[in-house]
Design a protein around this motif. Structure first.
Motif, PDB file in Angstrom:
ATOM      1  N   CYS A   1      -7.947   6.219  -1.810  1.00 36.76           N
ATOM      2  CA  CYS A   1      -6.625   6.166  -2.445  1.00 36.76           C
ATOM      3  C   CYS A   1      -6.599   5.103  -3.526  1.00 36.76           C
ATOM      4  O   CYS A   1      -6.865   3.927  -3.249  1.00 36.76           O
ATOM      5  CB  CYS A   1      -5.549   5.864  -1.393  1.00 36.76           C
ATOM      6  N   ILE A   2      -6.310   5.506  -4.764  1.00 33.51           N
ATOM      7  CA  ILE A   2      -6.300   4.554  -5.874  1.00 33.51           C
ATOM      8  C   ILE A   2      -4.886   4.059  -6.166  1.00 33.51           C
ATOM      9  O   ILE A   2      -4.665   3.408  -7.181  1.00 33.51           O
ATOM     10  CB  ILE A   2      -6.937   5.156  -7.147  1.00 33.51           C
ATOM     11  N   ALA A   3      -3.947   4.393  -5.289  1.00 31.16           N
ATOM     12  CA  ALA A   3      -2.560   3.896  -5.415  1.00 31.16           C
ATOM     13  C   ALA A   3      -1.953   4.276  -6.754  1.00 31.16           C
ATOM     14  O   ALA A   3      -1.305   3.462  -7.404  1.00 31.16           O
ATOM     15  CB  ALA A   3      -2.508   2.375  -5.194  1.00 31.16           C
ATOM     16  N   CYS A   4      -2.178   5.514  -7.177  1.00 29.77           N
ATOM     17  CA  CYS A   4      -1.561   5.988  -8.421  1.00 29.77           C
ATOM     18  C   CYS A   4      -0.119   6.412  -8.200  1.00 29.77           C
ATOM     19  O   CYS A   4       0.613   6.618  -9.153  1.00 29.77           O
ATOM     20  CB  CYS A   4      -2.358   7.159  -8.989  1.00 29.77           C
ATOM     21  N   ALA A   5       0.256   6.597  -6.896  1.00 25.88           N
ATOM     22  CA  ALA A   5       1.630   6.945  -6.517  1.00 25.88           C
ATOM     23  C   ALA A   5       2.045   8.336  -6.976  1.00 25.88           C
ATOM     24  O   ALA A   5       3.239   8.639  -7.022  1.00 25.88           O
ATOM     25  CB  ALA A   5       2.632   5.888  -6.999  1.00 25.88           C
ATOM     26  N   ALA A   6       1.065   9.192  -7.270  1.00 26.40           N
ATOM     27  CA  ALA A   6       1.416  10.581  -7.615  1.00 26.40           C
ATOM     28  C   ALA A   6       2.040  11.269  -6.405  1.00 26.40           C
ATOM     29  O   ALA A   6       2.984  12.056  -6.536  1.00 26.40           O
ATOM     30  CB  ALA A   6       0.173  11.344  -8.084  1.00 26.40           C
ATOM     31  N   CYS A   7       1.533  10.952  -5.216  1.00 29.18           N
ATOM     32  CA  CYS A   7       2.083  11.552  -3.993  1.00 29.18           C
ATOM     33  C   CYS A   7       3.508  11.054  -3.751  1.00 29.18           C
ATOM     34  O   CYS A   7       4.357  11.803  -3.250  1.00 29.18           O
ATOM     35  CB  CYS A   7       1.191  11.237  -2.787  1.00 29.18           C
ATOM     36  N   VAL A   8       3.787   9.818  -4.129  1.00 32.22           N
ATOM     37  CA  VAL A   8       5.136   9.271  -3.968  1.00 32.22           C
ATOM     38  C   VAL A   8       6.105  10.058  -4.852  1.00 32.22           C
ATOM     39  O   VAL A   8       7.179  10.485  -4.407  1.00 32.22           O
ATOM     40  CB  VAL A   8       5.162   7.775  -4.334  1.00 32.22           C
ATOM     41  N   ASP A   9       5.714  10.239  -6.104  1.00 37.31           N
ATOM     42  CA  ASP A   9       6.561  11.000  -7.035  1.00 37.31           C
ATOM     43  C   ASP A   9       6.775  12.423  -6.551  1.00 37.31           C
ATOM     44  O   ASP A   9       7.898  12.947  -6.580  1.00 37.31           O
ATOM     45  CB  ASP A   9       5.932  11.028  -8.432  1.00 37.31           C
TER      46      ASP A   9
ATOM     47  N   ASP B   1      14.333  15.132  -2.856  1.00 39.00           N
ATOM     48  CA  ASP B   1      15.557  15.344  -3.634  1.00 39.00           C
ATOM     49  C   ASP B   1      16.008  16.796  -3.523  1.00 39.00           C
ATOM     50  O   ASP B   1      17.201  17.084  -3.378  1.00 39.00           O
ATOM     51  CB  ASP B   1      15.318  15.010  -5.117  1.00 39.00           C
ATOM     52  N   SER B   2      15.046  17.714  -3.579  1.00 42.26           N
ATOM     53  CA  SER B   2      15.415  19.131  -3.580  1.00 42.26           C
ATOM     54  C   SER B   2      15.903  19.593  -2.204  1.00 42.26           C
ATOM     55  O   SER B   2      16.665  20.552  -2.113  1.00 42.26           O
ATOM     56  CB  SER B   2      14.239  19.994  -4.049  1.00 42.26           C
ATOM     57  N   VAL B   3      15.477  18.924  -1.133  1.00 42.56           N
ATOM     58  CA  VAL B   3      15.967  19.306   0.205  1.00 42.56           C
ATOM     59  C   VAL B   3      17.051  18.340   0.686  1.00 42.56           C
ATOM     60  O   VAL B   3      17.410  18.336   1.864  1.00 42.56           O
ATOM     61  CB  VAL B   3      14.813  19.390   1.241  1.00 42.56           C
ATOM     62  N   HIS B   4      17.551  17.554  -0.228  1.00 36.57           N
ATOM     63  CA  HIS B   4      18.676  16.633   0.030  1.00 36.57           C
ATOM     64  C   HIS B   4      18.393  15.676   1.185  1.00 36.57           C
ATOM     65  O   HIS B   4      19.232  15.463   2.059  1.00 36.57           O
ATOM     66  CB  HIS B   4      19.969  17.435   0.304  1.00 36.57           C
ATOM     67  N   LYS B   5      17.193  15.135   1.128  1.00 41.65           N
ATOM     68  CA  LYS B   5      16.853  14.092   2.112  1.00 41.65           C
ATOM     69  C   LYS B   5      16.563  12.805   1.348  1.00 41.65           C
ATOM     70  O   LYS B   5      16.258  12.837   0.140  1.00 41.65           O
ATOM     71  CB  LYS B   5      15.621  14.515   2.919  1.00 41.65           C
ATOM     72  N   PRO B   6      16.645  11.668   2.045  1.00 42.99           N
ATOM     73  CA  PRO B   6      16.400  10.410   1.316  1.00 42.99           C
ATOM     74  C   PRO B   6      14.955  10.327   0.838  1.00 42.99           C
ATOM     75  O   PRO B   6      14.031  10.843   1.478  1.00 42.99           O
ATOM     76  CB  PRO B   6      16.671   9.323   2.378  1.00 42.99           C
ATOM     77  N   ARG B   7      14.786   9.665  -0.285  1.00 43.17           N
ATOM     78  CA  ARG B   7      13.442   9.434  -0.802  1.00 43.17           C
ATOM     79  C   ARG B   7      12.708   8.458   0.088  1.00 43.17           C
ATOM     80  O   ARG B   7      13.303   7.830   0.958  1.00 43.17           O
ATOM     81  CB  ARG B   7      13.543   8.838  -2.211  1.00 43.17           C
ATOM     82  N   GLY B   8      11.416   8.296  -0.179  1.00 37.08           N
ATOM     83  CA  GLY B   8      10.664   7.248   0.505  1.00 37.08           C
ATOM     84  C   GLY B   8       9.899   7.719   1.733  1.00 37.08           C
ATOM     85  O   GLY B   8       9.420   6.893   2.496  1.00 37.08           O
ATOM     86  N   LEU B   9       9.751   9.022   1.895  1.00 35.41           N
ATOM     87  CA  LEU B   9       8.924   9.505   3.013  1.00 35.41           C
ATOM     88  C   LEU B   9       7.471   9.059   2.779  1.00 35.41           C
ATOM     89  O   LEU B   9       6.769   8.688   3.699  1.00 35.41           O
ATOM     90  CB  LEU B   9       9.020  11.029   3.112  1.00 35.41           C
ATOM     91  N   ILE B  10       7.060   9.118   1.548  1.00 35.10           N
ATOM     92  CA  ILE B  10       5.813   8.449   1.139  1.00 35.10           C
ATOM     93  C   ILE B  10       6.254   7.388   0.146  1.00 35.10           C
ATOM     94  O   ILE B  10       6.978   7.685  -0.807  1.00 35.10           O
ATOM     95  CB  ILE B  10       4.820   9.423   0.472  1.00 35.10           C
ATOM     96  N   ARG B  11       5.849   6.168   0.380  1.00 32.74           N
ATOM     97  CA  ARG B  11       6.357   5.089  -0.461  1.00 32.74           C
ATOM     98  C   ARG B  11       5.394   3.902  -0.418  1.00 32.74           C
ATOM     99  O   ARG B  11       4.467   3.856   0.402  1.00 32.74           O
ATOM    100  CB  ARG B  11       7.727   4.633   0.042  1.00 32.74           C
TER     101      ARG B  11
ATOM    102  N   VAL C   1       0.866  -1.172   0.000  1.00 36.27           N
ATOM    103  CA  VAL C   1       0.000   0.000   0.000  1.00 36.27           C
ATOM    104  C   VAL C   1       0.908   1.229   0.000  1.00 36.27           C
ATOM    105  O   VAL C   1       2.105   1.133   0.274  1.00 36.27           O
ATOM    106  CB  VAL C   1      -0.926   0.035   1.239  1.00 36.27           C
ATOM    107  N   ILE C   2       0.309   2.367  -0.273  1.00 37.75           N
ATOM    108  CA  ILE C   2       1.088   3.609  -0.233  1.00 37.75           C
ATOM    109  C   ILE C   2       0.886   4.221   1.147  1.00 37.75           C
ATOM    110  O   ILE C   2      -0.249   4.355   1.616  1.00 37.75           O
ATOM    111  CB  ILE C   2       0.638   4.565  -1.344  1.00 37.75           C
ATOM    112  N   SER C   3       1.995   4.551   1.761  1.00 33.40           N
ATOM    113  CA  SER C   3       1.902   5.009   3.139  1.00 33.40           C
ATOM    114  C   SER C   3       2.921   6.113   3.409  1.00 33.40           C
ATOM    115  O   SER C   3       3.988   6.156   2.791  1.00 33.40           O
ATOM    116  CB  SER C   3       2.133   3.821   4.071  1.00 33.40           C
ATOM    117  N   TYR C   4       2.574   6.972   4.335  1.00 27.18           N
ATOM    118  CA  TYR C   4       3.446   8.070   4.783  1.00 27.18           C
ATOM    119  C   TYR C   4       4.152   7.616   6.048  1.00 27.18           C
ATOM    120  O   TYR C   4       3.518   7.111   6.974  1.00 27.18           O
ATOM    121  CB  TYR C   4       2.570   9.298   5.034  1.00 27.18           C
ATOM    122  N   ASP C   5       5.453   7.784   6.072  1.00 28.07           N
ATOM    123  CA  ASP C   5       6.251   7.352   7.216  1.00 28.07           C
ATOM    124  C   ASP C   5       6.148   8.416   8.308  1.00 28.07           C
ATOM    125  O   ASP C   5       6.922   9.377   8.349  1.00 28.07           O
ATOM    126  CB  ASP C   5       7.707   7.157   6.767  1.00 28.07           C
TER     127      ASP C   5
END
Lengths: 470, 109
Positions: A284-292, A299-309, A235-239
């Motif tokens: 949530c239709i799991a389109c992963a637009a929020c993930v992108d 990336d722009s704040v130089h933190k690791p990806r995957g906060l929403i994943r 599922v798509i989830s926010y950490d």
């Protein structure tokens, strides 16, 4: 200090929208957006091209409803093949259950027609009206030449695409090579025209106007997906552990901030209008637009990806993700068995259907020469790509001889014929054998194509000869 | 600015409220009609296929697109009755769609 949740009237909290303004969602760019575009191109490509591709002179996919023949790739399904259609529907249902258990709402996010056509319509909207800020500016602008042109261009694109979609839909029932020329020559009329316009309008309405409302309020799939999910379903989830407290909240309270910078891009890009940071919701239709969107901000704040994943409930709780689990194994085994069984059944299927029904209106008839006659109705269906002449023969396990009249019939390609056949016991040199023909006998009817002996079927039926004469 | 909510939270909430109130979200009657039409349309397709496949050959030979279209609409109508009943029954018992505080109250019953 005010404890109200509304901002004081004297302050402008910098809202992006006024309450009466239309929502303009932002388009996300990233890996999953590209995947979705790829899926859209493949699926739409197949949908629009399939009616034009022919195998021999039969379209690749042609649902010939008036003749009750469904041509699907090289397969021709007739009413007698209802079992295969049911089998296919079962496979489709199991595929949905199996892949949903594994990957969550993959269908909704990438393959559902609603998602695919909406993606195309959004692309056309973007082309005609520009990006999100340009569209907001256009919404606020008074009606003028530019607004009319841009809105007109958008609706023209939508209407043209919707019409093409409607025509392509009808092309699955009426061959495209007849339908399209008639349409462009303005000679299309009657029901083909009605259904073209009907499905065109439905496409325009669903993909252009309704969009996520179909998913949120009308589609039943969202409501029973929980029956297919388990704690290892993706599922798509926010950490929350990593993201909270958000930067803006942390600043107020003087706390160390989590990774969430509270840009609300995940809300802006969401097609169903939810905030994934509040947890997984049925919308949530799991389109992963929020993930992108979130990944690009990270990336722009130089933190690791995957906060929403993409993750699973077990993984979020710190446990190991399990791919093989009872539900997956169960669904997978049944799905595999159905698929293999279907392929085997299709390969073993004979394209000639043959049924024998004894005439129930008469028991038997005794002919002048003493032979006994029974009447039968034979139904022969030829699903091959050529006409065949079939030879009919009748035999008895006890060696008695029988004659079928007629004993030959020509059945055209894709045709089904019903024929009344008379089966007579043949006069025998052995009078005792003839005297013994009474009671009920089981006969074997054999049908063989004269030009292709591999095309043969057999059926059994009873032969009634009456009581013995004293 | 409120102590309880940052401007970013307010912006996000405003987006969510607008999304929830958009279209069918704030029109329960239209929602009921849309659900019924869509559910019955989905039901009409397998009904039509089943009818076609079970039809005796002598009747099937007379079928044209006009008869099939009429048959489909009859199937759609037949499917609309149970779909409407189900939609009405679930509408009464289901939780209300979350609405923005500023939106007019909806009376679901």
């Amino acid at each position: 200090m005010s404890t109200s949740t509304k901002p004081p009237a004297t302050e402008k909290p910098g809202l992006l929208y006024e309450s009466s303004a239309k929502i303009q969602s932002r388009r996300a760019q990233g890996r999953y957006a590209r995947l979705r575009v790829l899926a859209m191109l493949l699926l739409l490509g197949f949908y629009y091209l399939a009616p034009w591709i022919q195998i021999g002179d039969t379209p690749l996919v042609w649902l010939d409803l008036p003749h009750r023949r469904f041509h699907v790739f090289t397969l021709t399904l007739a009413p007698q093949d209802l079992i295969f259609l049911t089998w296919l529907l079962l496979i489709a249902a199991l595929t949905l259950f199996f892949f949903t258990t594994l990957g969550g709402r993959l269908w909704c996010g990438y393959a559902c027609p609603q998602t695919v056509w909406t993606e195309a319509f959004i692309w056309m909207e973007h082309l005609a009206e520009g990006d999100r800020y340009a569209r907001i500016k256009l919404d606020r602008a008074p009606w003028g030449a530019e607004k009319i042109l841009r809105r007109g261009a958008k609706h023209l694109l939508w209407a043209g695409f919707a019409l093409f979609t409607g025509l392509s839909f009808v092309a699955y029932f009426v061959p495209a090579r007849e339908l399209f020329p008639e349409f462009f020559a303005l000679q299309l009329s009657g029901w083909p025209l009605f259904w073209t316009l009907f499905y065109g309008f439905a496409t325009w309405g669903n993909a252009g106007v309704m969009r996520e409302q179909v998913c949120k309020y009308m589609c039943p799939y969202a409501r029973f997906q929980s029956a297919m999910f388990d704690k290892d379903t993706l599922v798509i989830s926010y950490d929350q552990k990593r993201g909270e407290p958000r930067k803006s909240v942390a600043k107020l309270g003087g706390l160390p901030a989590g990774d969430c910078v509270d840009c609300s891009l995940c809300v802006q890009v969401c097609p169903t209008g939810i905030d994934i940071r509040k947890g997984l919701q049925y919308e949530c239709i799991a389109c992963a637009a929020c993930v992108d969107a979130c990944n690009s901000v990270m990336d722009s704040v130089h933190k690791p990806r995957g906060l929403i994943r993409y993750t699973s409930a077990h993984e979020e709780a710190g446990q190991k993700f399990r791919l093989l689990r009872p539900r997956v194994i169960g669904y997978g085994l049944i799905w595999a068995a159905l698929c293999v069984g279907f392929v085997v059944a299709i390969l073993l299927r004979t394209p000639v259907q043959f049924d024998v029904i004894r005439d129930r209106h008469s028991l038997y008839r005794e002919l002048d020469d003493g032979a006994i006659e029974n009447l039968y109705t034979l139904k022969v269906s030829n699903e091959t790509s050529a006409a065949h002449r079939f030879k009919l023969s009748v035999s008895s396990p006890d060696g008695r001889r029988f004659l079928a009249v007629p004993d030959s019939l020509l059945v055209g390609r894709g045709e089904a014929q019903a024929l009344t056949v008379s089966v007579r016991s043949q006069a025998s040199d052995d009078e005792h054998e003839e005297e013994g023909l009474h009671g009920i006998h089981s006969l074997k009817f054999s049908l063989v194509a004269e030009d292709d002996p591999k095309l043969q079927r057999e059926r059994s039926a009873s032969f009634i000869a009456g009581e013995a004469h004293d | 600015m409120s102590d309880d909510h940052t401007s970013e939270e307010i912006q996000a909430e405003a987006l969510l409220r607008q999304a929830a109130a958009k279209g069918l979200g704030s029109r329960p009657g239209a929602r009921l009609v849309a659900i019924t039409l869509w559910a019955s349309f989905l039901g009409a397709i397998p009904m039509l296929l089943t009818w076609l496949l079970l039809l005796p050959e002598e009747y099937a030979a007379t079928l044209g697109l006009a008869e099939l279209s009429f048959g489909f609409f009859m199937c759609w109508l037949a499917a609309a009755a149970p779909a409407a009943i189900a939609a009405l029954l679930t509408q009464a018992g289901s939780p209300a769609v979350p609405l923005p505080p500023e939106a007019p109250n909806e009376h679901l019953h």
